[in-house]
Design an enzyme around this catalytic site. Structure first.
Site, short mmCIF file in Angstrom:
data_model
loop_
_atom_site.label_atom_id
_atom_site.label_comp_id
_atom_site.label_asym_id
_atom_site.label_seq_id
_atom_site.Cartn_x
_atom_site.Cartn_y
_atom_site.Cartn_z
N PRO A 12 0.79 -1.23 0.00
CG PRO A 12 -0.10 -1.09 2.15
CD PRO A 12 0.56 -2.04 1.19
CG ASN A 13 -0.11 4.39 1.36
OD1 ASN A 13 -1.04 5.02 0.90
ND2 ASN A 13 -0.17 3.80 2.54
CE1 TYR A 25 9.03 4.83 2.72
CE2 TYR A 25 7.52 6.69 2.84
CZ TYR A 25 8.00 5.50 3.36
OH TYR A 25 7.46 4.97 4.51
CG ASN A 76 8.33 -2.13 0.02
OD1 ASN A 76 7.90 -2.31 1.16
ND2 ASN A 76 8.85 -0.98 -0.38
CB ALA A 79 1.68 0.11 6.16
CD GLU A 100 10.56 -7.77 5.26
OE1 GLU A 100 10.47 -8.94 5.72
OE2 GLU A 100 10.51 -6.75 5.97
NE ARG A 109 10.63 5.89 8.10
CZ ARG A 109 9.60 5.65 7.30
NH1 ARG A 109 9.66 4.63 6.44
NH2 ARG A 109 8.53 6.42 7.33
C1 DQA Z 1 8.38 0.86 3.53
C2 DQA Z 1 8.54 1.07 5.05
C3 DQA Z 1 7.21 0.87 5.75
O1 DQA Z 1 7.36 1.06 7.15
C4 DQA Z 1 6.18 1.87 5.25
O2 DQA Z 1 4.93 1.64 5.85
C5 DQA Z 1 6.07 1.88 3.77
C6 DQA Z 1 7.27 1.72 2.95
C7 DQA Z 1 9.66 1.21 2.76
O3 DQA Z 1 9.76 0.82 1.61
O4 DQA Z 1 10.56 1.86 3.30
O5 DQA Z 1 5.00 2.11 3.22
O6 DQA Z 1 8.09 -0.50 3.31
#
Ligand code: DQA
Length: 147
Positions: A12-13, A25, A76, A79, A100, A109
């Site tokens: 997601p996202n 990012y 990836n 979240a 992963e 973080r």
């Molecule tokens: C992420 C790290 C995760 O904690 C976060 O929720 C993401 C992206 C990363 O690629 O750094 O959405 O997986």
């Protein structure tokens, strides 16, 4: 040379990459990550599939569909890394080796990002290198399977 098939899964996202918190990012879009992977894969005659979803169930469906016809997953989970027993179970059930990856260094973080529900099952975890986390994952698979 083996004909490898690799699924690259984005959680997601990650469709918002490029616009989403670029300080964390980076500026790279999801398309540019997939294009970079494709370049590396083409040279080695690897068949790549790419899938992004903001929905946990859709990611589970995709992992289930990969069972029996995919050699590796690069994932990836975004979240869902930190929350999803469903993704963990799907990957266990599909029994596909996976790497992963995270763009950011999740250990630098918030505390809640340090826990992954998938890492102990992964062949390895690569984080903190932006789009290169994905490329390193693919290069690991190439080195292991094709060199
Ligand atoms: C992420 C790290 C995760 O904690 C976060 O929720 C993401 C992206 C990363 O690629 O750094 O959405 O997986």
């Amino acid at each position: 040379m083996k004909n490898l098939k690799i699924l690259c899964l984005h959680g997601p996202n990650l469709n918002m990459l490029g616009k989403r918190e670029p300080g964390i990012y980076g500026q790279d879009t999801l398309d540019s990550i997939n294009t970079g992977l494709e370049k590396i894969a083409l040279e080695k005659k690897i068949k790549m599939e790419y899938f992004q979803s903001n929905h946990e169930g859709a990611l589970v469906d995709c992992i289930q569909a990969a069972a029996g016809n995919t050699d590796y997953i690069i994932i990836n989970p975004a979240a869902y890394t930190h929350t999803s027993i469903a993704l963990r179970d799907a990957i266990l059930s599909a029994a596909i080796p996976f790497v992963e990856v995270h763009l950011s260094n999740i250990y630098k973080r918030e505390e809640f990002r340090r826990k992954s529900l998938l890492s102990d099952l992964a062949a390895g975890v690569i984080c903190g290198f932006g789009k290169y986390s994905y490329f390193l994952a693919l290069n690991y698979i190439i080195s292991k399977e094709l060199l």
